[in-house]
Each structure stands twice: as structure tokens, then as C-alpha cells.
Write a protein that holds these residues in place. Structure first.
Motif, short mmCIF file in Angstrom:
data_model
loop_
_atom_site.label_atom_id
_atom_site.label_comp_id
_atom_site.label_asym_id
_atom_site.label_seq_id
_atom_site.Cartn_x
_atom_site.Cartn_y
_atom_site.Cartn_z
N TRP A 199 0.81 -1.21 0.00
CA TRP A 199 0.00 0.00 0.00
C TRP A 199 0.84 1.27 0.00
O TRP A 199 0.31 2.37 -0.16
CB TRP A 199 -0.92 0.02 1.22
CG TRP A 199 -2.01 -1.00 1.18
CD1 TRP A 199 -1.95 -2.29 1.62
CD2 TRP A 199 -3.35 -0.82 0.69
NE1 TRP A 199 -3.15 -2.93 1.44
CE2 TRP A 199 -4.03 -2.05 0.87
CE3 TRP A 199 -4.02 0.25 0.12
CZ2 TRP A 199 -5.35 -2.24 0.50
CZ3 TRP A 199 -5.35 0.08 -0.25
CH2 TRP A 199 -5.99 -1.15 -0.06
N GLY A 232 0.40 9.48 5.19
CA GLY A 232 0.53 8.22 4.47
C GLY A 232 1.16 7.14 5.32
O GLY A 232 0.76 5.97 5.26
N VAL A 238 -0.50 3.49 6.51
CA VAL A 238 0.09 2.18 6.29
C VAL A 238 0.26 1.44 7.63
O VAL A 238 0.03 0.23 7.72
CB VAL A 238 1.44 2.31 5.56
CG1 VAL A 238 2.12 0.95 5.43
CG2 VAL A 238 1.23 2.91 4.18
N PRO A 245 3.11 2.62 -2.14
CA PRO A 245 3.03 3.49 -3.33
C PRO A 245 1.70 4.22 -3.44
O PRO A 245 1.65 5.41 -3.79
CB PRO A 245 3.24 2.51 -4.49
CG PRO A 245 3.97 1.37 -3.90
CD PRO A 245 3.45 1.24 -2.50
N LEU A 246 0.60 3.51 -3.14
CA LEU A 246 -0.71 4.15 -3.21
C LEU A 246 -0.85 5.21 -2.13
O LEU A 246 -1.46 6.27 -2.36
CB LEU A 246 -1.81 3.10 -3.07
CG LEU A 246 -3.23 3.53 -3.44
CD1 LEU A 246 -3.27 4.03 -4.87
CD2 LEU A 246 -4.20 2.37 -3.25
N ALA A 247 -0.29 4.93 -0.94
CA ALA A 247 -0.35 5.93 0.14
C ALA A 247 0.41 7.20 -0.26
O ALA A 247 -0.01 8.31 0.08
CB ALA A 247 0.24 5.34 1.42
N VAL A 288 0.76 8.28 -3.34
CA VAL A 288 -0.09 8.96 -4.33
C VAL A 288 -1.22 9.71 -3.65
O VAL A 288 -1.56 10.84 -4.01
CB VAL A 288 -0.64 7.94 -5.35
CG1 VAL A 288 -1.67 8.59 -6.26
CG2 VAL A 288 0.49 7.35 -6.17
N TRP A 289 -1.82 9.06 -2.65
CA TRP A 289 -2.96 9.68 -1.97
C TRP A 289 -2.56 10.81 -1.04
O TRP A 289 -3.20 11.86 -1.01
CB TRP A 289 -3.70 8.61 -1.16
CG TRP A 289 -4.52 7.67 -1.97
CD1 TRP A 289 -4.83 7.78 -3.30
CD2 TRP A 289 -5.15 6.47 -1.51
NE1 TRP A 289 -5.60 6.73 -3.70
CE2 TRP A 289 -5.83 5.90 -2.63
CE3 TRP A 289 -5.22 5.82 -0.29
CZ2 TRP A 289 -6.55 4.72 -2.54
CZ3 TRP A 289 -5.94 4.63 -0.20
CH2 TRP A 289 -6.60 4.08 -1.31
#
Length: 269
Positions: A125, A139, A143, A127-129, A131-132
Motif C-alpha cells: 500500500w 501516508g 500504512v 506506493p498508493l499511500a 499517491v494519496w
């Protein structure tokens, strides 16, 4: 079984377990010194000597610091992130696990989604964190929450299902309401498993924090490890690892103290 103790000569008893532990640590430190400084069996770039690690510790502990802050500032920042992520996981995971353990309908509704998300590693998660939430602290807390959330849910669920149905039936025959049964029978009975989940969650929180800070962080113990690796500074790497271990041990000790207060009916081990 009580731990044997022997007199220290200073008027108090020293547990045998503590004596053995100190002897083990002392032996490991002696072997480390012999392998690096005494006999020079290992290359300093592979394993630094105790003197080099102490020099790195002195550097990061003073005003000069390392990686943009002192060791204490890095450690406090990491502790704060772990505390926030762990607290959110406890506040969400334990109630959800209790609900799923108590209600078959809730389990049937929630468990399929939980089983889909559970196998995904929390590190996936990251990379997505980013991005978000960007490279900030939000972030990383997200996680950490994901990592600590799963053990909290599973162990709370298992604890509820492990409560003796006879105790629940006995409470109901005495006229206890559902809320009273949950409060006075189910939750106390599930508490040992809940704390087992909390210990697992706390350990996973520290692992995930360091990994998240290795990817992108401006402060924290993970940043110390990241910068030291880029600088090829083995002494500082060991200082960062030791700091993570010390913080993890301290928080685990505090959690153990809380467990002994809450689950005070269990025999000491």
C-alpha cells in the motif's frame, strides 16, 4: 512457575533469568569486539567495531545530528507515528473483531471483504499511500494502521469465539441483558486474546514504519537507516537498528504493563 533468584550481596534478590540474560548480552558484545577490534576477523565495512558504533552514536546524539535531526528527534517522530497508527488500529480493529465474533450476521457481511484485503501486504500500500497523501506523515500513519488493523481484528474475533458458551448461558439465566453479557462476560473473556493481537500489531507497526520511512521521510529512524545506507556508514546503520529495537522494546514493555493492569486475574508468568 516462579523464577528463581539469588542474592546479589546488596540486600536484594536478582532473578536468575536476568543474570542469564545479562551474561548472554555480555558474551555477544565480547564476541563482537573480538571479531572486529580484537582479532580483526571482519572487514569494518561489513561489521563496524563497537568503537565505530559509539562514535556514530555520539555524532547523532549531539547537536550535529544526522539525517537532518538528532537521534532523539528522529526517535520521537517515529514513536509519534507508531502511536497514532496503532491507536487508530486499536480503535477500529478491536470493535470490528468483537462485532464479528459476537454476531454471525456481521461476520457474514464483513468477513468476505476482510478476507480479500487481508492477504495484501501492508507494504504494497505504500506506493498508493504516497499517491494519496504524498510524502508526509499521513501516508505513514495510514500504512501503519493497515498493518496493525489485521491482527487486532483477528485476535478480538478469536477471543470472542473462545469464550465458554456456558458462561454466556449462565449470565442470561441470571437475567443479564445482551449489553451486560458483552460487557461483563464476553469482553473480559476475550481480553487475553485481544492483548495478544495488540502485541502482534505493535510489532508489525514498527516493521512497517521503518519500511515506510525508507521510501520517503524527512525525519524518523527509517530515514537514519536510509541515509546511512546511501552514505555507506555501517556504524550509523547499527545505531539506527538499535534505536528501533529500543523503541520497540519500550513500547512492548508499556503494553505489557497495561495488560497486567487490565487482565489482573491472570497468574504472573
Amino acid at each position: 512457575m516462579p523464577t528463581e533468584a539469588r542474592s546479589s550481596g546488596w540486600g536484594f534478590a536478582v532473578p536468575r533469568r536476568a543474570v542469564v540474560g545479562l551474561a548472554t548480552v555480555g558474551g555477544a558484545l565480547l564476541l563482537w569486539w573480538l571479531a572486529t577490534s580484537g582479532l580483526r576477523l571482519l572487514n569494518p565495512l561489513r561489521l563496524p567495531s563497537p568503537q565505530e558504533v559509539w562514535a556514530a552514536f555520539s555524532q547523532i546524539s549531539t547537536g550535529q545530528g544526522y539525517g537532518g535531526a538528532t537521534l532523539w528527534q528522529h526517535a520521537l517522530h517515529s514513536l509519534w507515528l507508531v502511536a497514532k497508527g496503532f491507536a487508530v488500529a486499536v480503535a477500529t480493529g478491536i470493535p470490528l473483531g468483537l462485532l464479528m465474533g459476537w454476531s454471525r450476521r456481521a461476520e457474514a457481511l464483513i468477513n468476505p471483504i476482510f478476507l480479500l484485503l487481508r492477504p495484501i501486504p501492508a507494504l504494497a500500500w505504500i506506493p498508493l499511500a504516497i499517491v494519496w497523501f504524498g510524502l508526509g506523515d499521513t501516508g505513514k500513519v495510514f500504512v501503519i494502521w493497515l498493518t496493525a488493523f489485521v491482527p487486532s481484528v483477528i485476535n478480538a474475533f478469536t477471543g470472542v469465539r473462545g469464550v465458554d458458551p456456558v458462561l454466556i448461558a449462565a449470565a442470561r439465566t441470571q437475567g443479564a441483558s445482551t449489553a451486560q453479557v458483552i460487557r461483563h462476560v464476553v469482553v473480559p473473556g476475550a481480553m487475553p486474546m485481544i492483548f495478544t493481537g495488540l502485541r502482534l500489531s505493535l510489532q508489525a507497526s514498527w516493521t512497517t514504519l521503518v519500511a515506510a520511512e525508507l521510501v520517503g521521510a524527512f525525519f524518523g529512524l527509517g530515514r537514519v537507516l536510509n541515509v546511512a545506507g546511501q552514505d555507506i556508514f555501517p556504524g550509523m546503520i547499527l545505531v539506527g537498528m538499535a534505536a528501533v529495537a529500543a523503541c520497540g522494546a519500550a513500547t512492548t514493555w508499556l503494553l505489557g504493563r497495561a495488560e497486567r493492569r487490565v487482565v489482573n486475574w491472570r497468574p504472573a508468568v
